[in-house]
Design a protein around this motif. Structure first.
Motif, PDB file in Angstrom:
ATOM      1  N   ARG A  10       0.833  -1.201   0.000  1.00  0.00           N
ATOM      2  CA  ARG A  10       0.000   0.000   0.000  1.00  0.00           C
ATOM      3  C   ARG A  10       0.871   1.256   0.000  1.00  0.00           C
ATOM      4  NH1 ARG A  10      -5.131   1.701  -1.328  1.00  0.00           N
ATOM      5  NH2 ARG A  10      -6.067   3.037   0.273  1.00  0.00           N
ATOM      6  N   GLU A  13       1.913   1.898  -3.441  1.00  0.00           N
ATOM      7  CA  GLU A  13       0.805   2.505  -4.183  1.00  0.00           C
ATOM      8  C   GLU A  13       0.699   3.995  -3.898  1.00  0.00           C
ATOM      9  OE1 GLU A  13      -2.979  -0.480  -5.033  1.00  0.00           O
ATOM     10  OE2 GLU A  13      -2.955   0.766  -3.251  1.00  0.00           O
ATOM     11  N   ALA A  48     -15.346   3.521  -0.872  1.00  0.00           N
ATOM     12  CA  ALA A  48     -14.162   2.658  -0.959  1.00  0.00           C
ATOM     13  C   ALA A  48     -14.186   1.582   0.119  1.00  0.00           C
ATOM     14  CB  ALA A  48     -12.893   3.493  -0.829  1.00  0.00           C
ATOM     15  N   GLU A  50     -11.669  -1.308   2.267  1.00  0.00           N
ATOM     16  CA  GLU A  50     -10.295  -1.624   2.657  1.00  0.00           C
ATOM     17  C   GLU A  50     -10.331  -2.856   3.538  1.00  0.00           C
ATOM     18  OE1 GLU A  50      -8.312   1.693   4.449  1.00  0.00           O
ATOM     19  OE2 GLU A  50      -8.640   3.026   2.721  1.00  0.00           O
ATOM     20  N   GLN A 134      -7.373  -8.216  -3.120  1.00  0.00           N
ATOM     21  CA  GLN A 134      -6.308  -7.963  -2.144  1.00  0.00           C
ATOM     22  C   GLN A 134      -5.809  -9.299  -1.611  1.00  0.00           C
ATOM     23  OE1 GLN A 134      -8.574  -5.072   0.478  1.00  0.00           O
ATOM     24  NE2 GLN A 134      -6.675  -3.895   0.262  1.00  0.00           N
ATOM     25  N   SER A 173     -10.066  -0.141  -3.387  1.00  0.00           N
ATOM     26  CA  SER A 173     -10.550   0.686  -4.478  1.00  0.00           C
ATOM     27  C   SER A 173     -12.005   1.066  -4.235  1.00  0.00           C
ATOM     28  CB  SER A 173     -10.379  -0.048  -5.816  1.00  0.00           C
ATOM     29  OG  SER A 173     -10.544   0.840  -6.899  1.00  0.00           O
ATOM     30  N   GLU A 221      -8.219   9.800  -7.592  1.00  0.00           N
ATOM     31  CA  GLU A 221      -7.010   8.992  -7.733  1.00  0.00           C
ATOM     32  C   GLU A 221      -6.715   8.237  -6.445  1.00  0.00           C
ATOM     33  OE1 GLU A 221      -2.375   9.373  -9.253  1.00  0.00           O
ATOM     34  OE2 GLU A 221      -3.678  11.136  -9.223  1.00  0.00           O
ATOM     35  N   TRP A 224      -9.527   5.346  -5.975  1.00  0.00           N
ATOM     36  CA  TRP A 224      -9.447   4.220  -6.911  1.00  0.00           C
ATOM     37  C   TRP A 224      -8.142   3.451  -6.785  1.00  0.00           C
ATOM     38  CZ3 TRP A 224     -13.106   2.046  -9.863  1.00  0.00           C
ATOM     39  CH2 TRP A 224     -14.294   2.754 -10.070  1.00  0.00           C
ATOM     40  N   GLY A 225      -7.075   4.082  -6.292  1.00  0.00           N
ATOM     41  CA  GLY A 225      -5.809   3.385  -6.143  1.00  0.00           C
ATOM     42  C   GLY A 225      -5.242   2.950  -7.476  1.00  0.00           C
ATOM     43  N   ALA A 227      -6.355   1.009  -9.596  1.00  0.00           N
ATOM     44  CA  ALA A 227      -7.367   0.858 -10.642  1.00  0.00           C
ATOM     45  C   ALA A 227      -7.757   2.187 -11.279  1.00  0.00           C
ATOM     46  CB  ALA A 227      -8.622   0.192 -10.063  1.00  0.00           C
ATOM     47  N   TYR A 228      -7.156   3.282 -10.812  1.00  0.00           N
ATOM     48  CA  TYR A 228      -7.552   4.601 -11.307  1.00  0.00           C
ATOM     49  C   TYR A 228      -7.105   4.806 -12.750  1.00  0.00           C
ATOM     50  CZ  TYR A 228      -7.890   9.682 -11.606  1.00  0.00           C
ATOM     51  OH  TYR A 228      -8.190  10.961 -11.976  1.00  0.00           O
TER      52      TYR A 228
END
Length: 470
Positions: A10, A13, A48, A50, A134, A173, A221, A224-225, A227-228
């Motif tokens: 993470r 990311e 989102a 997590e 994940q 995401s 951004e 979405w992480g 996947a953005y």
């Protein structure tokens, strides 16, 4: 209590690795169980999930050591640290409304006895609509569980029943009403089972008193992480129009409009055949002060942040005060800029690893080459502000156009008229070139005078009839 960032995946990311854990609180009313719906508030688009491992305190903990921290954990279970990024602006940092809404912390479905588990050998997995999104293990944690308990207990007394959410790995995401999220924690022998929750839309409008949802590019951004898929920072029609124009022509058109200070002086391309068109993202270096370099130059400094902030189509523009006696960019960060989708890099300082950078499919303009690292002369200071580069003022959002002649800065509001006028100028210059090649004198021809206006219009009409629109 929830940890902001704790898995290496993470952190990669997010583009930053914290030195110490940081936390936020979630209200007890946010707790929910297996199969309870998670309601996305109306007006929000960035709901989102997590997937996380939740620790349940079993013994009161106050000022315990990292070695003893795990002994105060009674149970481990699965959790979903849900939230809406549309409301992060309302309580920046505390996440109260974005992550504290009723039902935003489902945990379960089973509690695993902590005494029978190895805290460094747990496996966390999350599925969205049956697809694994994940998959990580606790041997990659930045801050082990015992350290979290010890850190919190230095100042906060942890009581039996308190819950610590320990961070999410890469892959978190955005989900929408109708989606189902499942989270499972285990060690290969025992498992919590899958914590299953479906996203539903709220059945009422959000009252208008208080902060209302809003979402910008940065929040999208972040939500979405990986996947953005960002929207283009520059309209494709404008980009192509500028790409078709020589920088020399643009410079002449800008000068006609009284803008004579738009050239970034002293920079040269590493790949002269490249054309660069993009939107400015800025980085400023200040002169070296050794006592400040450790604070501002180490770790995830402004230089590295600027690279990780780049969006596809942006040009990283660096203000190095025209000092070419130390590098401002090397091959690794240039490669990362390319992978981030950068349209180019401009620095009025020096470039390190210049031969390697020149091999990248990335337009780079620099003031020179130098083998030294930036710490010899520069402190990376801040990003996203107006800067001076090669004597030109560059604001974030300006357009940068470069070719073998150099780089000019273009106000976005002028782009369309510049494209139209530049196309006409280049058309006239092609006509003039043909006449000069045929032996005509330049007097009255260059620039195009009234006696040549008629022949030019006839020439242009013939070309249009032949299908040549250039």
């Amino acid at each position: 209590m929830a940890v902001h960032l704790n898995y290496r995946s993470r952190a990669a990311e997010r583009g930053r690795v914290p030195d110490q854990p940081s936390y936020f609180l979630k209200p007890p009313s946010s707790l929910a169980g297996n199969d309870d719906p998670i309601h996305r508030p109306r007006g929000c688009e960035l709901m989102a999930f997590e997937g996380e491992i939740a620790l349940v305190i079993g013994r009161r903990a106050y000022r315990v050591t990292p070695q003893d921290g795990w002994q105060h954990i009674a149970y481990v279970t699965a959790a979903n640290d849900a939230g809406v990024y549309d409301l992060r602006h309302a309580d920046r940092g505390s996440n109260l409304r974005s992550k504290g809404s009723d039902g935003f912390t489902p945990i379960g479905p089973r509690l695993l006895a902590a005494g029978r588990l190895d805290p460094a050998a747990l496996h966390l997995r999350t599925w969205v609509n049956g697809e694994l999104v994940q998959d990580d293990t606790t041997d990659t944690l930045l801050f082990p569980f015992g350290d979290l308990v010890a850190d919190l207990s230095r100042l906060v007394t942890l009581e039996p029943g308190d819950v610590i959410l320990t961070g999410t790995p890469a892959g978190a995401s955005v989900v929408s009403p109708g989606d189902t999220i499942e989270v499972e924690v285990g060690d290969g022998n025992v498992s919590t089972g899958r914590l299953r929750n479906r996203i539903a839309g709220a059945d009422h409008d959000l009252e208008t008193w208080g902060a209302m949802p809003r979402a910008d590019q940065a929040e999208r951004e972040a939500a979405w992480g990986a996947a953005y898929e960002p929207e283009p920072v520059l309209d494709m029609r404008i980009e192509q129009g500028l790409r078709d124009i020589a920088v020399a022509t643009l410079s002449a058109q800008l000068r006609k409009r009284g803008l004579a200070q738009t050239s970034i002086d002293g920079v040269h391309p590493t790949r002269p055949g490249d054309k660069m068109v993009g939107v400015a993202h800025t980085l400023r270096y200040l002169p070296l002060r050794e006592d400040l370099f450790q604070r501002y130059g180490a770790g995830m400094n402004a230089q590295k942040r600027a690279i990780e902030e780049l969006r596809p189509g942006q040009v990283l523009v660096m203000d190095a005060r025209r000092d070419t006696t130390a590098g401002t960019l090397g091959d690794i960060l240039a490669l990362r800029a390319l992978r981030r989708g950068a349209a180019g890099v401009v620095t009025d300082g020096a470039l390190r690893d210049s031969a390697v950078v020149a091999e990248l499919e990335l337009p780079v303009y620099c003031g020179g080459a130098h083998p030294s690292v930036l710490g010899r002369r520069h402190v990376p200071w801040d990003t996203g502000i107006p800067i001076a580069c090669g004597g030109a003022l560059v604001q974030p959002g300006d357009l940068l156009v470069g070719d073998a002649d150099g780089v000019v800065v273009v106000d976005p509001s002028l782009a369309e008229e510049l494209i139209a006028d530049s196309a006409e100028q280049e058309s006239q210059e092609r006509f003039i070139t043909e006449q000069v090649r045929a032996g005509r004198p330049v007097d009255g021809l260059y620039p195009l005078g009234p006696d040549w206006q008629g022949p030019y219009e006839q020439w242009r009409a013939r070309r249009r009839e032949q299908g040549d629109t250039a």
